[in-house]
Motif scaffolding. Structure first.
Motif, mmCIF file in Angstrom:
data_model
loop_
_atom_site.group_PDB
_atom_site.id
_atom_site.type_symbol
_atom_site.label_atom_id
_atom_site.label_comp_id
_atom_site.label_asym_id
_atom_site.label_seq_id
_atom_site.Cartn_x
_atom_site.Cartn_y
_atom_site.Cartn_z
ATOM 1 N N GLU A 196 0.847 -1.204 0.000
ATOM 2 C CA GLU A 196 0.000 0.000 0.000
ATOM 3 C C GLU A 196 0.878 1.248 0.000
ATOM 4 O O GLU A 196 0.595 2.221 -0.696
ATOM 5 C CB GLU A 196 -0.907 0.025 1.237
ATOM 6 N N ASN A 197 1.940 1.195 0.799
ATOM 7 C CA ASN A 197 2.846 2.340 0.852
ATOM 8 C C ASN A 197 3.517 2.586 -0.493
ATOM 9 O O ASN A 197 3.870 3.709 -0.821
ATOM 10 C CB ASN A 197 3.931 2.129 1.906
ATOM 11 N N LEU A 198 3.719 1.476 -1.253
ATOM 12 C CA LEU A 198 4.377 1.624 -2.551
ATOM 13 C C LEU A 198 3.400 2.108 -3.616
ATOM 14 O O LEU A 198 3.790 2.379 -4.744
ATOM 15 C CB LEU A 198 4.991 0.292 -2.983
ATOM 16 N N GLY A 199 2.098 2.180 -3.259
ATOM 17 C CA GLY A 199 1.104 2.685 -4.207
ATOM 18 C C GLY A 199 0.713 1.696 -5.286
ATOM 19 O O GLY A 199 0.305 2.084 -6.373
ATOM 20 N N ILE A 200 0.831 0.391 -4.972
ATOM 21 C CA ILE A 200 0.432 -0.640 -5.934
ATOM 22 C C ILE A 200 -1.095 -0.692 -5.993
ATOM 23 O O ILE A 200 -1.764 -0.419 -5.003
ATOM 24 C CB ILE A 200 1.000 -2.004 -5.491
ATOM 25 N N ASN A 201 -1.673 -1.072 -7.162
ATOM 26 C CA ASN A 201 -3.133 -1.010 -7.242
ATOM 27 C C ASN A 201 -3.802 -2.143 -6.478
ATOM 28 O O ASN A 201 -3.281 -3.251 -6.398
ATOM 29 C CB ASN A 201 -3.603 -0.825 -8.690
#
Ligand SMILES: Nc1ncnc2c1ncn2[C@@H]1O[C@H](COP(=O)(O)OP(=O)(O)OP(=O)(O)O)[C@@H](O)[C@H]1O
Ligand SMILES: [Mg+2]
Lengths: 277, 265
Positions: free
Chosen positions: A112-117
């Motif tokens: 989530e922190n990496l912004g993955i969908n």
């Protein structure tokens, strides 16, 4: 082989305010860690292992010298998140590294922190939990799990970020023997899959399973060799205050008593084969 | 023993109410509380009570379980009732020495108690049917427009998430510290209230130290997992506004209109 971590003349000091002298925890370390290798770091309490580990992913920044992971310098603020995605870290106390009150949400924290969908995260989380055999515990609350299970959740949380290297700082120190064996098995499986492993430990039996052991004393690297060569030099190992693994003690006693155990035997498997032949 | 305490009490289930978007439920709860103060006669209370029990029925949470939640505030309800009965002037129904009970007092006392009970039951539907994490997500989303005036909505939600996660850990820690001190002769059970309160101080100090240590460890672990605040962060379980949320909204609007209507009966 290419090296994934390169540490050059690393000095790290904990500042102690104006009056006192800073505490030098890491004192001139040079180190290259090869991609895909399994390295153990051992040493007495306070020898600087954890400080070195935290320097590897930029949680601490060198006082002088440099640390590079895949060519990225830990001093560079712009690339620090890319670096941390590449090099995961598992800490000693499983309780203090789990963020969420539901297992799967905790594993999802990194992605989530990496912004993955979101859809992709779901798959990554399921896969990560399966690889630590905790797939059935997805919806459980972490505080109801055993120490070993919690540590496996913490490992899943790091695996979910798809790092190419994982640093384990005494991951088994707070676990019972079964929990310890489970964690070691997972670590070895991860290494087989190609993830570089740096394992800090006080258990020599665990260190023996690595392909290379680094011994630290007073912030310096004093020995750096294959387990076989390290434990060949029993006097020196004793001198830096380390416990010898049972199997090494057995071999050295046998030798003392005139049984000529071949030099290439230094683990339980080898010993069993030697005795049974 | 101490780790059995459940906080925020979620009652697992799969009902229509459970499935609603947390935002719908939060807004509904706030509206319900406001409506309780709009109500000014018997018809309004009857309507609010009936609607609330209908929602409880749909949520499949046992009423027994909900009433249990009223216990701790029972004293407060009794207290407000008594105060209102004796303190409000009006047509005197009963008079004996310095005690007077007026018609208005009784009326007011009854309404205040009914309000309180409905308020507690109504808002407990929210916590009973919404997972704590969905609740914090909902709050974050609802507060997001206030980011513009400097309200850190993501940070508030993250703080609540972490608090939820660490309540059991800190309870365990408290248990450990108390046991360690009891083993060395500390006594938490006898003596006056003041004496017992004082004996808690030696527990609080180590508890605080341990909480700070945990916070430091956790901050490091979060940073190692690339936590850099709410910006650019995605969520695995996005909360979604679905068709049933639209139906629920229409229902809530109708309910509001009816409640206002009861004022003119
Ligand atoms: N946060 C800190 N502030 C100040 N000094 C510290 C801090 N952390 C560690 N030190 C000091 O740095 C030195 C190295 O500590 P470090 O934790 O790296 O050792 P270690 O090898 O990991 O020990 P252990 O086996 O106990 O985990 C010690 O002298 C320690 O007292
Ligand atoms: Mg350490």
């Amino acid at each position: 082989m290419k090296s994934i971590i390169s540490v050059e003349n690393l000095i790290f000091e904990y500042p102690q305010g104006e009056e006192c002298e800073a505490i030098r925890a890491v004192d001139g370390v040079n180190l290259e860690i090869e991609e895909g290798s399994f390295v153990a770091i051992v040493g007495q309490n306070g020898s600087g292992k954890s400080s070195l580990a935290k320097n590897l992913n930029g949680l601490l920044v060198p006082t002088s010298g440099s640390v590079k992971v895949k060519g990225i310098d830990t001093k560079d603020d712009e690339t620090i998140w890319e670096l941390r995605q590449n090099i995961g870290m598992v800490f000693q106390n499983p309780d203090n590294q789990i963020v969420s009150s539901i297992v799967e949400d905790d594993v999802a924290f990194g992605p989530e922190n990496l912004g993955i969908n979101p859809l992709e995260i779901r798959d990554i989380v399921d896969e990560a939990l399966d690889s630590v055999w905790m797939g059935d515990y997805k919806k459980k609350a972490p505080h109801l799990l055993s120490g070993g299970q919690k540590q496996r959740i913490a490992i899943a949380g790091v695996i979910a970020m798809k790092p190419s290297c994982i640093v384990f700082d005494e991951p088994t120190a707070m676990l019972d023997p079964q929990g310890r064996r489970d964690v070691m098995k997972i670590i070895k499986e991860l290494n087989v899959e190609g993830i570089t492993i740096v394992l800090i430990t006080h258990f020599m039996e665990e260190a023996l399973q690595a392909e290379r052991i680094i011994v630290m004393e007073d912030g310096k690297i004093v020995m750096d060799d294959s387990p076989y060569k390290i434990f060949d030099n029993i006097e020196k190992v004793r001198a830096v205050g380390l416990e010898l693994p049972v199997i090494i003690k057995l071999i050295s006693e046998l030798r003392k008593n005139g049984i000529d155990v071949p030099k290439n035997i230094f683990d339980i498997e080898g010993m069993v084969n030697y005795i049974c032949q | 023993m101490i780790r059995d305490i459940t906080l925020g009490q979620y009652f697992p289930g799969n009902s229509k109410v459970h499935k609603l978007d947390a935002r719908t439920k939060i807004i509904a709860t706030i509206m319900f509380i406001v409506e309780l103060f709009i109500v000014n006669n018997f018809y309004g209370f009857a309507l609010a009570t009936a609607t609330m029990f209908m929602i409880i029925k749909v949520s499949k949470v046992p009423v027994r379980f909900m009433v249990k939640g009223l216990k701790p505030i029972f004293i407060i309800i009794i207290f407000t009732f008594v105060i209102n009965v004796f303190m409000v002037d009006g047509t005197i129904l009963f008079h004996w020495k310095f005690i007077t009970i007026s018609y208005e007092g009784l009326y007011r006392a009854f309404f205040m108690a009914a309000r309180l009970i409905l308020l507690i039951l109504g808002s407990s539907i929210l916590t009973l049917t919404t997972k704590p994490l969905s609740l914090t997500d909902g709050i974050e989303k609802l507060l997001r427009p206030l980011n513009k005036i400097g309200l850190p909505s993501h940070e508030i939600a993250m703080m609540m998430t972490i608090a939820l996660r660490f309540i059991p850990t800190l309870l365990e820690e408290t248990d450990k510290i108390m046991k360690a001190q009891q083993a060395r002769g500390a006594d938490f059970e006898s003596g006056s209230v003041i004496h017992r309160a004082k004996s808690l101080i030696p527990i609080l100090v180590p508890l605080f130290i341990s909480a700070f240590r945990i916070a430091q460890d956790l901050a490091m672990a979060m940073e190692a997992r690339c936590y850099k605040g709410g910006k650019g962060r995605t969520r695995m379980n996005e909360i979604k506004f679905t068709r049933s949320d639209i139906y629920a909204s229409v229902f809530l609007a109708a309910f509001l209109a009816m409640i206002i209507g009861t004022r003119y009966i």
